[in-house]
Design an enzyme around this catalytic site. Structure first.
Site, PDB file in Angstrom:
ATOM      1  CE1 TYR A 243      -4.037  -2.132   4.703  1.00  0.00           C
ATOM      2  CE2 TYR A 243      -2.834  -0.163   4.297  1.00  0.00           C
ATOM      3  CZ  TYR A 243      -3.600  -1.239   3.908  1.00  0.00           C
ATOM      4  OH  TYR A 243      -3.867  -1.322   2.231  1.00  0.00           O
TER       5      TYR A 243
ATOM      6  CB  SER B  66      -0.989  -0.023   1.481  1.00  0.00           C
ATOM      7  OG  SER B  66      -1.351   1.404   1.631  1.00  0.00           O
TER       8      SER B  66
ATOM      9  CE  LYS C 132      -1.158  -3.948   2.782  1.00  0.00           C
ATOM     10  NZ  LYS C 132      -1.637  -5.215   1.938  1.00  0.00           N
TER      11      LYS C 132
HETATM   12  N1  LIG Z   1      -8.287  -0.512  -2.221  1.00  0.00           N
HETATM   13  C1  LIG Z   1      -7.237   0.356  -2.213  1.00  0.00           C
HETATM   14  O1  LIG Z   1      -7.111   1.342  -2.252  1.00  0.00           O
HETATM   15  C2  LIG Z   1      -6.091  -0.496  -1.487  1.00  0.00           C
HETATM   16  C3  LIG Z   1      -4.864   0.693  -1.386  1.00  0.00           C
HETATM   17  C4  LIG Z   1      -3.704   0.115  -0.787  1.00  0.00           C
HETATM   18  C5  LIG Z   1      -3.568  -1.354  -0.488  1.00  0.00           C
HETATM   19  N2  LIG Z   1      -4.396  -2.226  -0.894  1.00  0.00           N
HETATM   20  C6  LIG Z   1      -4.403  -3.510  -0.443  1.00  0.00           C
HETATM   21  O2  LIG Z   1      -5.143  -4.367  -1.458  1.00  0.00           O
HETATM   22  C7  LIG Z   1      -5.594  -5.406  -1.139  1.00  0.00           C
HETATM   23  C8  LIG Z   1      -7.069  -5.874  -1.440  1.00  0.00           C
HETATM   24  O3  LIG Z   1      -7.761  -4.517  -0.699  1.00  0.00           O
HETATM   25  P1  LIG Z   1      -9.141  -4.380  -1.130  1.00  0.00           P
HETATM   26  O4  LIG Z   1      -9.049  -2.915  -1.346  1.00  0.00           O
HETATM   27  O5  LIG Z   1      -9.481  -5.115  -2.587  1.00  0.00           O
HETATM   28  O6  LIG Z   1     -10.222  -4.857   0.029  1.00  0.00           O
HETATM   29  P2  LIG Z   1     -11.246  -5.583   0.028  1.00  0.00           P
HETATM   30  O7  LIG Z   1     -12.297  -5.076  -0.727  1.00  0.00           O
HETATM   31  O8  LIG Z   1     -11.776  -5.518   1.443  1.00  0.00           O
HETATM   32  O9  LIG Z   1     -10.934  -7.009  -0.227  1.00  0.00           O
HETATM   33  C9  LIG Z   1     -10.031  -7.823   0.568  1.00  0.00           C
HETATM   34  C10 LIG Z   1     -10.010  -9.171   0.421  1.00  0.00           C
HETATM   35  O10 LIG Z   1      -9.269  -9.843   1.645  1.00  0.00           O
HETATM   36  C11 LIG Z   1      -9.925 -10.801   2.032  1.00  0.00           C
HETATM   37  N3  LIG Z   1      -9.460 -11.002   3.399  1.00  0.00           N
HETATM   38  C12 LIG Z   1      -9.560 -10.115   4.469  1.00  0.00           C
HETATM   39  N4  LIG Z   1      -9.280 -10.671   5.807  1.00  0.00           N
HETATM   40  C13 LIG Z   1      -9.092 -11.895   5.307  1.00  0.00           C
HETATM   41  C14 LIG Z   1      -8.612 -12.916   6.284  1.00  0.00           C
HETATM   42  N5  LIG Z   1      -8.354 -12.948   7.679  1.00  0.00           N
HETATM   43  N6  LIG Z   1      -8.418 -14.292   5.709  1.00  0.00           N
HETATM   44  C15 LIG Z   1      -8.553 -14.371   4.256  1.00  0.00           C
HETATM   45  N7  LIG Z   1      -9.059 -13.402   3.635  1.00  0.00           N
HETATM   46  C16 LIG Z   1      -9.268 -12.161   4.062  1.00  0.00           C
HETATM   47  C17 LIG Z   1     -11.423 -10.325   1.962  1.00  0.00           C
HETATM   48  O11 LIG Z   1     -12.316 -11.224   2.354  1.00  0.00           O
HETATM   49  P3  LIG Z   1     -13.693 -11.086   3.120  1.00  0.00           P
HETATM   50  O12 LIG Z   1     -14.502 -10.555   2.077  1.00  0.00           O
HETATM   51  O13 LIG Z   1     -14.382 -12.283   3.583  1.00  0.00           O
HETATM   52  O14 LIG Z   1     -13.538  -9.885   4.077  1.00  0.00           O
HETATM   53  C18 LIG Z   1     -11.467  -9.829   0.644  1.00  0.00           C
HETATM   54  O15 LIG Z   1     -11.501 -10.910  -0.058  1.00  0.00           O
HETATM   55  C19 LIG Z   1      -5.317  -5.647   0.309  1.00  0.00           C
HETATM   56  O16 LIG Z   1      -3.994  -6.293   0.629  1.00  0.00           O
HETATM   57  C20 LIG Z   1      -5.219  -4.244   0.754  1.00  0.00           C
HETATM   58  O17 LIG Z   1      -4.295  -3.947   1.760  1.00  0.00           O
HETATM   59  C21 LIG Z   1      -5.923  -1.434  -1.152  1.00  0.00           C
END
Ligand SMILES: NC(=O)c1ccc[n+]([C@@H]2O[C@H](COP(=O)([O-])OP(=O)(O)OC[C@H]3O[C@@H](n4cnc5c(N)ncnc54)[C@H](OP(=O)(O)O)[C@@H]3O)[C@@H](O)[C@H]2O)c1
Length: 474
Positions: free
Chosen positions: A353, A327, A357
């Site tokens: 977080y 991130s 990261k």
């Molecule tokens: N969106 C952004 O702007 C952004 C920015 C920087 C980094 N990221 C990173 O990108 C990645 C994806 O994020 P996202 O934004 O797509 O988030 P999201 O929409 O919340 O999706 C996260 C995924 O991870 C799964 N997950 C969470 N906790 C878990 C656990 N304990 N065991 C197994 N699976 C788990 C969730 O499952 P559930 O649906 O069951 O919770 C979901 O499938 C993450 O690593 C996040 O830190 C995102």
């Protein structure tokens, strides 16, 4: 009526050529005039699938609404495009030659709308030139011979100031970035990808794109109740569900162990491992294994999963790939092992977080150095700011303020897909990517870690893991 006919022969299997061209969104990568192309109907590409294409036309641009009118997989596809001034019928045929090449014949028939027939004669030479240039572009795209990834001078300049670097996190950063991209025609047929967190957000967008590219997909999700809806949604979007689904709560290292054992027992070599699952926890809590949950899910889990899966990852003639989703938040933090596990007192979810990261970014570099000789490339990527369920629940205030500049999940996931798919992406290792380009890992010198912190990170992970209270029945 004006008819264009162009023929090219390319050194790619007929199935790859067909899959690439049938997805008309790729026109922006090879057509001499296309500047934007989107798929406007849901579901896999078939008769009736529609695309909105915007083309350059002199000093202006014009919109064409395409629809697939006929399709015989791996043999031919017909499309009808309707614009303000003309209708075009494209017939594209694919033929596997004994030489191993694929011949692609592209016929485009332009019919001018009422009163514009007189223009046809004048337009013909220009159209023919454009048709030749487009087919040359298609041949180049299918050659799939792009240069190794490298940060452009413009990107390096952007990374030299916090404000310009942050502007790249937005949807406008994505749009600027993609202007310099090379075509992505690498086919993933026969490649086995393991993807965590596939049921939502960036993970779901990644799963869709990888299935469309032909990959064999194992997904890891934690909630059995979401399994069926995820598989239905994948099938509705791509015509295929994930090939294998594993259930695991990745914040529990006992479940990470059990997951890796199941995968090792199955014995299927892994071409690409994508550590995507993640969450930002605003409240402090420990897992049942007695460790703060951010560090468990965001750092210990991908560390353990990747190292345990090494027997499946390390086996290849072509490099296997590990992709860690980090991130941009990590730019605010410096790696200090004694700060990775935050206590309830003074806990801040965004800081916890960002620290994990940051550590995962450093771990990526350490793994890359060690595994270079084992034919494994390891890179991290950050998606910028994307509007996902994760952002909606964990950062509602941030989302309210930034809503108009957030990327779509597909835009945020693009670099994950590119790192997994692009042929040239295996020429980079140990780098942090955004929008298909390597980026700086520090925006401020004061976040640079010491050598001691770097070398002690992996022993610290092992020691922390050894002290967990694991449930051996998981
Ligand atoms: N969106 C952004 O702007 C952004 C920015 C920087 C980094 N990221 C990173 O990108 C990645 C994806 O994020 P996202 O934004 O797509 O988030 P999201 O929409 O919340 O999706 C996260 C995924 O991870 C799964 N997950 C969470 N906790 C878990 C656990 N304990 N065991 C197994 N699976 C788990 C969730 O499952 P559930 O649906 O069951 O919770 C979901 O499938 C993450 O690593 C996040 O830190 C995102």
């Amino acid at each position: 009526m004006t008819t264009l006919r162009e023929v090219i022969e390319v050194p790619r299997p007929v199935e790859h050529c067909f899959r690439y061209v049938a997805d008309f969104r790729t026109t922006v990568e090879w057509d001499a005039t296309a500047i934007r192309a989107t798929k406007t109907t849901p579901g896999p590409i078939t008769v009736g699938t529609a695309f909105a294409v915007r083309c350059k036309a002199g000093p202006t641009s014009l919109a064409l609404d395409y629809v697939v009118t006929a399709m015989t997989p791996f043999h031919s596809i017909e499309l009808k495009g309707v614009g303000r001034f003309f209708t075009v019928r494209d017939t594209i045929t694919f033929e596997a030659l004994a030489s191993g090449l694929t011949r692609i014949t592209y016929v485009a028939e332009f019919e001018y709308h009422l009163g514009l027939g007189a223009l046809a004669k004048n337009a013909e030479t220009g159209l023919k030139k454009m048709g030749r240039a487009s087919l040359k572009g298609l041949a180049r795209a299918l050659e799939d011979n792009n240069p190794a990834p490298k940060a452009s001078l413009d990107t390096q300049k952007k990374d030299s100031s916090l404000a310009t670097a942050l502007s790249c996190f937005t949807r406008y950063g994505y749009r600027r970035g993609r202007r310099c991209w090379h075509p992505l025609s690498t086919d993933m047929e026969g490649k086995h990808v393991v993807l965590t967190g596939a049921n939502a957000g960036l993970g779901f967008a990644t799963a869709v794109a990888l299935l469309e590219a032909g990959a064999k997909l194992t997904v890891v999700i934690r909630d059995p109740k979401k399994l069926e809806s995820m598989q239905h949604a994948l099938e509705a979007e791509t015509g295929r569900a994930a090939d294998n689904v594993e259930l695991a709560d990745l914040s529990l290292l006992s479940e990470v162990n059990a997951l890796s054992e199941r995968l090792i027992k199955r014995g299927e070599p892994i071409d690409v491992l994508i550590n995507n699952a993640g969450a930002l926890f605003n409240e402090h809590a420990e897992t049942p294994e007695r460790i703060e949950r951010s560090v468990a899910l965001l750092l210990l889990s991908p560390w353990r999963l990747t190292e345990r899966l090494m027997p499946l990852i390390e086996h290849h003639d072509t490099p296997a790939r590990v992709i860690n989703v980090v991130s941009g938040g990590m730019y605010t933090q410096k790696l200090r092992r004694n700060q990775l596990i935050m206590s309830a007192n003074g806990y801040n979810g965004s800081i916890a977080y960002a620290r994990s990261k940051r550590a995962l970014t450093v771990l990526t570099e350490l793994w890359a150095d060690e595994w270079r000789s084992r034919n494994i490339v390891v890179n991290s990527m950050h998606p910028g700011w994307a509007d996902t369920p994760g952002v909606q629940t964990a950062l509602p205030g941030f989302r309210r303020v930034t809503k108009t500049v957030l990327r779509t999940p597909e835009e945020g996931a693009d670099t994950i897909v590119w790192l997994a798919r692009a042929k040239e992406a295996d020429q980079a290792t140990g780098l942090l990517f955004l929008d298909r380009e390597p980026r700086t890992t520090h925006l401020k010198p004061k976040t640079a870690e010491t050598d001691e912190e770097r070398t002690q990170l992996r022993p610290w992970l092992q020691e922390t893991y050894d002290n967990l209270q694991l449930d051996s029945s998981a």
